[in-house]
Design an enzyme around this catalytic site. Structure first.
Site, PDB file in Angstrom:
ATOM      1  N   GLY A  42     -16.038 -37.444 -10.836  1.00  0.00           N
ATOM      2  CA  GLY A  42     -15.721 -37.546  -9.414  1.00  0.00           C
ATOM      3  C   GLY A  42     -15.738 -38.947  -8.862  1.00  0.00           C
ATOM      4  N   LYS A  84     -11.264 -41.571 -11.198  1.00  0.00           N
ATOM      5  CA  LYS A  84     -10.492 -42.042 -12.358  1.00  0.00           C
ATOM      6  C   LYS A  84      -9.070 -41.483 -12.329  1.00  0.00           C
ATOM      7  CE  LYS A  84     -13.169 -40.182 -15.475  1.00  0.00           C
ATOM      8  NZ  LYS A  84     -14.308 -39.600 -14.759  1.00  0.00           N
ATOM      9  N   LEU A 122      -7.450 -40.155  -9.923  1.00  0.00           N
ATOM     10  CA  LEU A 122      -6.681 -40.589  -8.767  1.00  0.00           C
ATOM     11  C   LEU A 122      -6.152 -42.002  -8.960  1.00  0.00           C
ATOM     12  CD1 LEU A 122      -5.717 -39.813  -5.996  1.00  0.00           C
ATOM     13  CD2 LEU A 122      -7.767 -40.851  -5.071  1.00  0.00           C
ATOM     14  N   GLU A 153      -7.155 -32.431 -18.821  1.00  0.00           N
ATOM     15  CA  GLU A 153      -8.135 -31.652 -18.076  1.00  0.00           C
ATOM     16  C   GLU A 153      -7.500 -30.683 -17.109  1.00  0.00           C
ATOM     17  OE1 GLU A 153     -10.739 -34.638 -16.500  1.00  0.00           O
ATOM     18  OE2 GLU A 153     -12.142 -34.334 -18.143  1.00  0.00           O
ATOM     19  N   HIS A 184      -9.950 -62.761 -13.967  1.00  0.00           N
ATOM     20  CA  HIS A 184     -10.124 -61.590 -13.100  1.00  0.00           C
ATOM     21  C   HIS A 184     -11.420 -61.756 -12.315  1.00  0.00           C
ATOM     22  CE1 HIS A 184     -13.314 -59.927 -15.657  1.00  0.00           C
ATOM     23  NE2 HIS A 184     -12.602 -60.375 -16.663  1.00  0.00           N
ATOM     24  N   GLY A 224     -29.501 -55.030  27.075  1.00  0.00           N
ATOM     25  CA  GLY A 224     -29.179 -55.112  28.493  1.00  0.00           C
ATOM     26  C   GLY A 224     -28.935 -56.510  29.005  1.00  0.00           C
ATOM     27  N   THR A 249     -21.976 -56.520  25.896  1.00  0.00           N
ATOM     28  CA  THR A 249     -20.764 -55.709  25.897  1.00  0.00           C
ATOM     29  C   THR A 249     -19.821 -56.154  26.998  1.00  0.00           C
ATOM     30  OG1 THR A 249     -22.032 -53.867  25.037  1.00  0.00           O
ATOM     31  CG2 THR A 249     -19.932 -53.334  26.062  1.00  0.00           C
ATOM     32  N   GLU A 302     -21.555 -48.275  19.638  1.00  0.00           N
ATOM     33  CA  GLU A 302     -22.582 -47.671  20.469  1.00  0.00           C
ATOM     34  C   GLU A 302     -22.023 -46.710  21.495  1.00  0.00           C
ATOM     35  OE1 GLU A 302     -24.623 -51.074  21.962  1.00  0.00           O
ATOM     36  OE2 GLU A 302     -26.222 -50.895  20.486  1.00  0.00           O
ATOM     37  N   ARG A 323     -30.654 -62.968  34.042  1.00  0.00           N
ATOM     38  CA  ARG A 323     -29.868 -63.160  32.828  1.00  0.00           C
ATOM     39  C   ARG A 323     -29.453 -64.618  32.728  1.00  0.00           C
ATOM     40  NH1 ARG A 323     -27.634 -58.267  34.824  1.00  0.00           N
ATOM     41  NH2 ARG A 323     -28.108 -56.520  33.435  1.00  0.00           N
TER      42      ARG A 323
END
Lengths: 100, 558
Positions: free
Chosen positions: B43, B46, B48, B71, B222, B284, B288, B311, B446
């Site tokens: 799973g 591989k 895919l 398979e 690589h 606060g 944002t 958030e 602030r």
């Protein structure tokens, strides 16, 4: 009782397909070995189709052939598949229930 | 004349996989005409990955392919990949793809004597020849080992198979189940030695991450790291972790912060385009809001913007910003703004990063806001977070995207320097703005200041700002005797100043009046002296007249 059963299986007509690949050593052996077994145990009571998948490539896919040589026994049921050159006669006979 | 010779640069022939990101890591794809081994646990993707390699080969590079499945039956495969948008039936009908299901059932097969796998060779060869395939997938060939007994034959035959594939010149992908001590259960890596890729699916702290690593790749450079990859509705995409160089183009364009006062704090009047901005602060402190300001400003200038909110939901964000006069809805409607909300714990870090990457590819934004980035930090370990941020920032830089991150700090009272949580981010970002609470006597104000701004002069002051119904407002600097004043201190300072001003005024007018009085006294004195002088003069003239008279009198007597 046992004899009767084995008589019964022996008398039923056997249908085989043997898949081989060209002139490979294993294929040759398989054909020889199968002929010998059939002549000994199923004299004139069998049909054998030999398919060379080199020529008939589609057949390999249709019959899910991976290994060469492959022997498929179609009849009598159950269907059995044996791979290998059939050199182990005893095993082959057991699988085909030609001997106990 | 000397002939100019250019040294021939050998380029290793490669077959592009068409898998997003994998071609970058492998520097072009899988080795062309050679087998590649993909191994991993159950799973982990591989089948895919190999299927995607085939399908992309067909659709993008016009290379027909054969998928030999050991398979899953063909129908199951078709159905499985259909959900990922691949239509196998159509490709089969177009003679571009052959799917052959090889069924080897141990219970149905008996072995008696020597055999070889010519059947498999012929089936494969037939399939390859009938559509002139250049790509082949064998998924998972190890199934043969559980179906057949004779290991010696199998190993010899597999060796022959890979040799044969090479001779055929097809680019083959072989998948293998991961073994305990070896890469694959049957040690396939012994046979396939050109390129080996390991897939892995791990769950760490309830968050699952799929990873991919190139174990070896003969004849080619690589990436050697573990690269996270994602399976979504478009199949697999791999995420190259870091670009090797720091040579992306830079822009000297300035973009406004959208916050008039803040612009002034930067000598150039805003952020550089394509730079990264970190806005950090405790809870606060209007991080944002600053983010939204920037977003709307960019949208106003028709810059496509994506806002990642970890958030708040988009609706909530829009509503909240509306309350201070920022209209995000307008830009959502006209398509310049997208808001994506998700819980950070929903995905692993890599998945977030991949989602970001996908969105960036699809929407091509010039601005990105991540609010807050510190929530992502809670998902992974320090190291992971750091590496993810490096990748993120790399990715944004390469695309010349201006990015604003907000970061939530733990409460700090004694120091202006924000806490260690964003140590990891700080060295990566170009501009770092901190908003912080300034607690005084019974109130909280602030303050905003700039910690750093690469390539730009900036104000060193902590500026106070307030949030009103009309939005953010930066207040003028009020210099008190002890430094910059804020809030009530600012107010009381103002009051004190007014009082002292009045006092001074009073004093001045009092002094004025006093002077006036003094002048009056002086003038009076002058008048008195004048009078005295006049009377003395008068006396003198009287005396003189008397003397004159006496002289006259005496001369008459003579």
């Amino acid at each position: 009782m046992m004899n009767e059963l084995s008589e019964d299986t022996n008398t039923a007509r056997h249908k085989f397909t043997l898949f081989v690949s060209g002139m490979s050593v294993n294929s040759g052996h398989a054909i020889e070995n199968l002929r010998r077994i059939c002549d000994q145990y199923l004299k004139d009571n069998y049909d054998l189709e030999i398919i060379d998948i080199n020529r008939d490539k589609e057949q390999a896919g249709i019959h899910q052939i991976v290994a060469i040589p492959t022997l498929i026994k179609h009849e009598p049921l159950p269907k059995r598949t044996i791979i290998g050159d059939l050199s182990d006669s005893e095993k082959v006979l057991k699988i085909l229930t030609l001997i106990e | 004349m000397q002939k100019e010779t250019i040294p021939p640069t050998f380029i290793f022939p490669k077959a592009p996989t068409g898998v997003d990101g994998l071609d970058e890591i492998t520097d072009g794809g899988f080795p062309k005409g050679r087998p590649t081994l993909i191994c991993g646990g159950a799973g982990c993707g591989k089948t895919l990955l190999s299927m995607q390699f085939l399908i992309k080969g067909i659709t993008d590079y016009n290379e027909p392919g054969v998928f030999m499945s050991f398979e899953e039956p063909s129908d199951d495969l078709t159905l499985n990949v259909k959900s990922l948008g691949f239509d196998l039936e159509k490709l089969k009908a177009d003679k571009m793809l052959i799917v052959d299901h090889v069924r080897v059932e141990r219970s149905e097969i008996e072995e008696a004597g020597e055999y070889d796998l010519d059947g498999l060779f012929i089936r494969l060869g037939h399939a390859i020849d009938s559509i002139k395939a250049t790509r082949v997938v064998l998924d998972t060939i190890e199934t043969l080992f559980s179906g057949l007994d004779n290991q010696a034959i199998l190993r010899a035959e597999l060796r022959r198979l890979f040799h044969w594939l090479k001779q055929k010149g097809v680019t083959a992908v072989i998948t293998g189940e991961r073994g305990e001590a070896t890469l694959t259960r049957q040690g396939l890596e012994e046979y396939v030695s050109d390129c080996v890729i390991v897939l892995d699916h791990r769950v760490i702290e309830q968050v699952s991450t799929r990873r991919l690593r190139i174990v070896k790749y003969r004849g080619s450079t690589h990436g050697t790291n573990e690269y996270p990859f994602l399976i979504d509705e478009n199949g697999i995409s791999v995420l190259p972790i870091t670009s090797l160089k720091l040579d992306n183009e830079v822009s000297s364009d300035i973009v406004s912060t959208g916050f008039a006062g803040l612009d002034e704090m930067f000598n150039m009047g805003g952020f550089y385009r394509g730079s990264n901005i970190l806005v950090s602060g405790t809870a606060g402190t209007a991080k944002t809001t600053i983010g939204s300001y920037f977003a709307t400003e960019q949208c106003k200038n028709n810059e496509k913007t994506i806002y990642f909110a970890f958030e708040e939901s988009p609706q909530q964000l829009v509503r909240n910003m509306k309350s201070i006069g920022v209209d995000l809805q307008k830009y959502l409607d006209n398509g310049t703004l997208q808001i994506h909300s998700s819980r950070p714990s929903l995905n692993g870090l890599e998945l977030h990063l991949l989602t970001l990457r996908k969105l960036i590819k699809e929407f091509e934004p010039t601005t990105i806001i991540i609010d807050p980035i510190s929530n992502l930090i809670s998902v992974g370990s320090d190291h992971e977070v750091r590496s993810m941020l490096v990748r993120l920032i790399d990715m944004l830089k390469v695309n010349n995207i201006t990015a604003l991150f907000t970061s939530l700090n733990k409460q700090h009272t004694d120091t202006l320097r924000p806490d260690l949580a964003e140590e990891s981010v700080s060295s990566l970002v170009d501009t770092w703005i901190t908003v912080r609470d300034m607690e005084g006597i019974g109130e909280r104000n602030r303050g905003i200041f700039i910690i750093k701004a690469r390539g730009m002069g900036h104000s060193n002051q902590v500026r106070e700002f307030i949030i009103t119904n009309n939005g953010l407002e930066l207040l003028d600097v009020e210099m008190g005797p002890q430094g910059i004043l804020t809030g009530a201190a600012r107010q009381s300072f103002k009051n004190k100043k007014t009082i002292s001003d009045i006092k001074l005024q009073n004093e001045i007018s009092r002094k004025d009046r006093e002077i006036e009085r003094k002048r009056k006294v002086l003038e009076a004195n002058i008048e008195a002296l004048k009078n005295e002088f006049e009377s003395a003069e008068e006396e003198l003239s009287i005396l003189k007249a008397t003397e004159e008279l006496q002289k006259e009198m005496s001369s008459k007597k003579k």
